[in-house]
Scaffold this motif. Structure first.
Motif, PDB file in Angstrom:
ATOM      1  N   PHE A 126      38.709  50.049  50.513  1.00 10.41           N
ATOM      2  CA  PHE A 126      39.543  51.051  49.856  1.00 10.41           C
ATOM      3  C   PHE A 126      39.700  50.616  48.409  1.00 10.41           C
ATOM      4  O   PHE A 126      39.544  49.442  48.081  1.00 10.41           O
ATOM      5  CB  PHE A 126      40.904  51.225  50.540  1.00 10.41           C
ATOM      6  N   ASP A 127      39.964  51.566  47.556  1.00  6.24           N
ATOM      7  CA  ASP A 127      39.987  51.284  46.123  1.00  6.24           C
ATOM      8  C   ASP A 127      41.345  50.720  45.741  1.00  6.24           C
ATOM      9  O   ASP A 127      42.320  51.459  45.606  1.00  6.24           O
ATOM     10  CB  ASP A 127      39.697  52.573  45.349  1.00  6.24           C
ATOM     11  N   LEU A 128      41.428  49.414  45.587  1.00  2.64           N
ATOM     12  CA  LEU A 128      42.688  48.741  45.273  1.00  2.64           C
ATOM     13  C   LEU A 128      42.787  48.570  43.768  1.00  2.64           C
ATOM     14  O   LEU A 128      42.082  47.756  43.172  1.00  2.64           O
ATOM     15  CB  LEU A 128      42.742  47.383  45.974  1.00  2.64           C
ATOM     16  N   VAL A 129      43.640  49.355  43.151  1.00  2.00           N
ATOM     17  CA  VAL A 129      43.793  49.322  41.692  1.00  2.00           C
ATOM     18  C   VAL A 129      45.270  49.215  41.357  1.00  2.00           C
ATOM     19  O   VAL A 129      46.137  49.570  42.160  1.00  2.00           O
ATOM     20  CB  VAL A 129      43.196  50.584  41.036  1.00  2.00           C
ATOM     21  N   PRO A 130      45.605  48.702  40.172  1.00  2.00           N
ATOM     22  CA  PRO A 130      47.019  48.560  39.793  1.00  2.00           C
ATOM     23  C   PRO A 130      47.768  49.882  39.873  1.00  2.00           C
ATOM     24  O   PRO A 130      47.240  50.939  39.532  1.00  2.00           O
ATOM     25  CB  PRO A 130      46.944  48.042  38.353  1.00  2.00           C
ATOM     26  N   ALA A 131      49.023  49.816  40.338  1.00  2.00           N
ATOM     27  CA  ALA A 131      49.862  51.008  40.451  1.00  2.00           C
ATOM     28  C   ALA A 131      50.340  51.440  39.069  1.00  2.00           C
ATOM     29  O   ALA A 131      50.756  50.604  38.269  1.00  2.00           O
ATOM     30  CB  ALA A 131      51.057  50.725  41.355  1.00  2.00           C
ATOM     31  N   PRO A 132      50.296  52.729  38.757  1.00  2.00           N
ATOM     32  CA  PRO A 132      50.738  53.181  37.437  1.00  2.00           C
ATOM     33  C   PRO A 132      52.231  52.970  37.244  1.00  2.00           C
ATOM     34  O   PRO A 132      53.008  53.031  38.183  1.00  2.00           O
ATOM     35  CB  PRO A 132      50.391  54.678  37.455  1.00  2.00           C
ATOM     36  N   ALA A 171      49.946  47.533  44.476  1.00  2.00           N
ATOM     37  CA  ALA A 171      48.798  48.389  44.770  1.00  2.00           C
ATOM     38  C   ALA A 171      48.666  48.626  46.271  1.00  2.00           C
ATOM     39  O   ALA A 171      48.354  49.742  46.718  1.00  2.00           O
ATOM     40  CB  ALA A 171      47.525  47.751  44.220  1.00  2.00           C
ATOM     41  N   LEU A 172      48.901  47.587  47.073  1.00  2.00           N
ATOM     42  CA  LEU A 172      48.865  47.751  48.528  1.00  2.00           C
ATOM     43  C   LEU A 172      49.959  48.705  48.990  1.00  2.00           C
ATOM     44  O   LEU A 172      49.757  49.522  49.897  1.00  2.00           O
ATOM     45  CB  LEU A 172      49.029  46.391  49.213  1.00  2.00           C
ATOM     46  N   ASP A 173      51.126  48.606  48.361  1.00  2.00           N
ATOM     47  CA  ASP A 173      52.229  49.507  48.695  1.00  2.00           C
ATOM     48  C   ASP A 173      51.827  50.949  48.425  1.00  2.00           C
ATOM     49  O   ASP A 173      52.036  51.844  49.250  1.00  2.00           O
ATOM     50  CB  ASP A 173      53.461  49.115  47.874  1.00  2.00           C
ATOM     51  N   ALA A 217      48.927  52.138  48.418  1.00  2.00           N
ATOM     52  CA  ALA A 217      47.866  52.518  49.356  1.00  2.00           C
ATOM     53  C   ALA A 217      48.373  52.635  50.787  1.00  2.00           C
ATOM     54  O   ALA A 217      47.582  52.856  51.707  1.00  2.00           O
ATOM     55  CB  ALA A 217      46.729  51.499  49.286  1.00  2.00           C
ATOM     56  N   GLY A 218      49.699  52.474  50.995  1.00  2.00           N
ATOM     57  CA  GLY A 218      50.251  52.577  52.343  1.00  2.00           C
ATOM     58  C   GLY A 218      50.157  51.300  53.141  1.00  2.00           C
ATOM     59  O   GLY A 218      50.324  51.306  54.353  1.00  2.00           O
ATOM     60  N   TRP A 219      49.909  50.186  52.480  1.00  2.00           N
ATOM     61  CA  TRP A 219      49.779  48.861  53.088  1.00  2.00           C
ATOM     62  C   TRP A 219      48.873  48.936  54.328  1.00  2.00           C
ATOM     63  O   TRP A 219      49.312  48.794  55.467  1.00  2.00           O
ATOM     64  CB  TRP A 219      51.132  48.271  53.461  1.00  2.00           C
ATOM     65  N   PRO A 220      47.574  49.125  54.111  1.00  2.00           N
ATOM     66  CA  PRO A 220      46.636  49.347  55.223  1.00  2.00           C
ATOM     67  C   PRO A 220      46.283  48.054  55.962  1.00  2.00           C
ATOM     68  O   PRO A 220      45.271  47.403  55.677  1.00  2.00           O
ATOM     69  CB  PRO A 220      45.410  49.936  54.516  1.00  2.00           C
ATOM     70  N   VAL A 221      47.110  47.677  56.917  1.00  2.00           N
ATOM     71  CA  VAL A 221      46.929  46.426  57.659  1.00  2.00           C
ATOM     72  C   VAL A 221      45.571  46.419  58.354  1.00  2.00           C
ATOM     73  O   VAL A 221      45.164  47.394  58.987  1.00  2.00           O
ATOM     74  CB  VAL A 221      48.055  46.246  58.692  1.00  2.00           C
ATOM     75  N   GLY A 222      44.870  45.286  58.223  1.00  2.00           N
ATOM     76  CA  GLY A 222      43.574  45.117  58.855  1.00  2.00           C
ATOM     77  C   GLY A 222      42.402  45.555  58.005  1.00  2.00           C
ATOM     78  O   GLY A 222      41.255  45.232  58.324  1.00  2.00           O
ATOM     79  N   ARG A 223      42.669  46.276  56.928  1.00  2.00           N
ATOM     80  CA  ARG A 223      41.576  46.727  56.069  1.00  2.00           C
ATOM     81  C   ARG A 223      41.068  45.578  55.206  1.00  2.00           C
ATOM     82  O   ARG A 223      41.781  44.633  54.901  1.00  2.00           O
ATOM     83  CB  ARG A 223      42.037  47.881  55.180  1.00  2.00           C
ATOM     84  N   VAL A 224      39.830  45.692  54.799  1.00  2.00           N
ATOM     85  CA  VAL A 224      39.176  44.668  53.991  1.00  2.00           C
ATOM     86  C   VAL A 224      38.945  45.208  52.591  1.00  2.00           C
ATOM     87  O   VAL A 224      38.555  46.365  52.416  1.00  2.00           O
ATOM     88  CB  VAL A 224      37.828  44.249  54.617  1.00  2.00           C
ATOM     89  N   CYS A 225      39.202  44.383  51.591  1.00  2.00           N
ATOM     90  CA  CYS A 225      38.950  44.776  50.208  1.00  2.00           C
ATOM     91  C   CYS A 225      38.150  43.679  49.524  1.00  2.00           C
ATOM     92  O   CYS A 225      38.502  42.501  49.597  1.00  2.00           O
ATOM     93  CB  CYS A 225      40.261  45.010  49.471  1.00  2.00           C
ATOM     94  N   GLY A 226      37.088  44.050  48.874  1.00  2.61           N
ATOM     95  CA  GLY A 226      36.252  43.087  48.191  1.00  2.61           C
ATOM     96  C   GLY A 226      35.091  43.805  47.521  1.00  2.61           C
ATOM     97  O   GLY A 226      34.981  45.032  47.618  1.00  2.61           O
TER      98      GLY A 226
END
Length: 452
Positions: free
Chosen positions: A10-16, A49-51, A53-62
């Motif tokens: 998922f696209d993890l980017v800084p929150a505005p 940023a995770l907040d 994105a709904g804090w997607p537990v178990g998802r991988v970001c890289g």
């Protein structure tokens, strides 16, 4: 054509807006948590940023390189930030050639223990714990009863975490008379919030009357430092469990990395990582040069505050402004009873900024005034809870600056002046009335779980 580089889950980017100078200044004024190091700031930005994105537990970001680019830092700084988040239970590093992170849900027991550790390292007193229990237990158990009545599983994460923190000290709820405990459990199952509130308050009164020593029998603990964590985290937990508040106040030396590695039977490289974790916890610092080494320090609130924020975001907590107002009212009443002339002069200076300064300096001054009231009230647990919860509200509700509303500004100034005048005149009821005016502005409608 395949490149062999994993794509972002998922696209993890800084929150505005959350990293704007205005929001950071308000957050710092309210919490006193101003960590100048880059890695903790990046860790906070990742949690925001995770907040979002709904804090997607178990998802991988890289991979790591993509994350570093998104947050405009080097891979080295990103790895330091991920180490901080791993210690908080927010993520686990993703192994492999490209790296990244796996999102986790922080555990309540581990976060509550971190809060209790902070209080123990800062020298919390028995009377502070009992005063905090007298306020938090009735609110938390009434909220749990209300949640049961509405078909929900538990009290809001805010209050559940506060209760879990206080339960790590002696004299907890298990020490209440059995008949009262049974009645309290029945009220909660029946969804009777009013009765749960009254019984919880009575439980605290009875247990406090037993004159138990609630702090002396408590020691720092690290339930999150399990065999599943790396060796450095487990070593940091062993060191942290031996730290005492007087050693923090005096800045006692722990030793050099070499002597510590020999003492705890690990390599210097592992000890360097363990020391960094203690630094991230705000209880140690590395001193370079001749006579340097690792020294204890008065714990910094920055780390524990952001740790709590990650937990609340991961568990989809909604900002409980009403609970914050209840805590603020308590602090204001205490300040009115105990403030010194010098403290009143400082409050007067801050109020002058609230009245005269332009936005956003006025908001910063208002938050600084609230923090000063807690410092005067002198209750470590309630101060920590308030800055954690109120700071979380500032972060989660961060947005573009709203248009100026003269009527709203006037109402806030009137409420603030009533608070300051009540403290100046040592009139706790008048000061509390000022907070009630502020509550009516920010939370219109009837009170919820706010009993006199």
């Amino acid at each position: 054509m395949a490149t062999g580089v994993p794509t972002l889950a998922f696209d993890l980017v800084p929150a505005p807006f959350r990293a704007t100078p205005e929001i950071l200044a308000q957050y710092g004024a309210l919490t006193g948590a101003e960590d100048p190091r880059l890695a903790p700031q990046v860790a906070m930005a990742i949690e925001d940023a995770l907040d979002r994105a709904g804090w997607p537990v178990g998802r991988v970001c890289g991979p790591e390189t993509a994350l570093a680019d998104n947050f405009d830092v080097s891979v080295r700084v990103l790895r330091q930030a991920l180490r901080i988040l791993e210690a908080r239970g927010s993520c686990r590093p993703r192994r492999g050639p490209s790296g990244g992170l796996i999102v986790l849900a922080p555990d309540q027991a581990a976060i509550a223990a971190a809060m209790a550790n902070h209080l123990l390292w800062t020298g919390v007193r028995d009377d502070e714990v009992w005063a905090a229990r007298a306020l938090i237990e009735p609110l938390a158990l009434a909220a749990a009863a209300q949640a049961s009545d509405q078909g929900e599983a538990a009290a809001p994460p805010f209050l559940g975490l506060a209760l879990a923190c206080l339960e790590r000290f002696g004299g907890g709820m298990s020490g209440a008379p059995k008949e009262l405990s049974r009645a309290l459990n029945a009220a909660m199952r029946a969804g009777d919030a009013d009765r749960a509130f009254d019984l919880a308050r009575e439980s605290v009164r009875i247990r406090r009357g037993l004159d138990l020593s609630v702090v002396a029998g408590s020691t720092p603990s690290f339930p999150g430092a399990t065999v599943g964590q790396n060796l450095a985290a487990r070593v940091a937990a062993r060191i942290g469990a031996e730290i005492r508040p007087e050693a923090c106040r005096d800045g006692e030396p722990l030793g050099t990395v070499w002597t510590l590695s020999e003492r705890y039977g690990v390599s210097p490289g592992v000890m360097v990582e363990a020391v960094r974790l203690l630094e991230d916890a705000g209880v140690a610092q590395s001193v370079k040069g001749r006579g340097g080494g690792v020294r204890l320090r008065q714990p910094d609130p920055a780390s524990i505050i952001t740790t709590v924020h990650g937990y609340l975001a991961a568990h989809a907590a909604m900002p409980e402004a009403e609970v914050c107002f209840h805590l603020n009212a308590w602090a204001t009443e205490q300040a009115a009873r105990t403030r010194s002339n010098a403290q009143m002069d400082d409050l007067g200076r801050l109020w002058g900024l609230v009245e005269a300064a332009p936005e956003p300096v006025r908001a910063q001054a208002w938050f600084a005034l609230q923090r000063r009231l807690y410092e005067i009230a002198d209750n470590g647990p309630l101060h920590l809870l308030a800055v954690c919860f109120a700071g979380f509200t500032v972060r989660t509700q961060a947005a573009a600056p709203p248009a100026s509303d003269p009527a709203l500004t006037g109402g806030i100034r009137e409420a603030g002046w009533t608070i300051v005048r009540g403290v100046a005149e040592r009139d706790a009821m008048l000061a509390s009335a000022g907070h009630e005016r502020a509550r009516a502005i920010f939370i219109p409608g009837p009170r919820r779980l706010m009993r006199a």
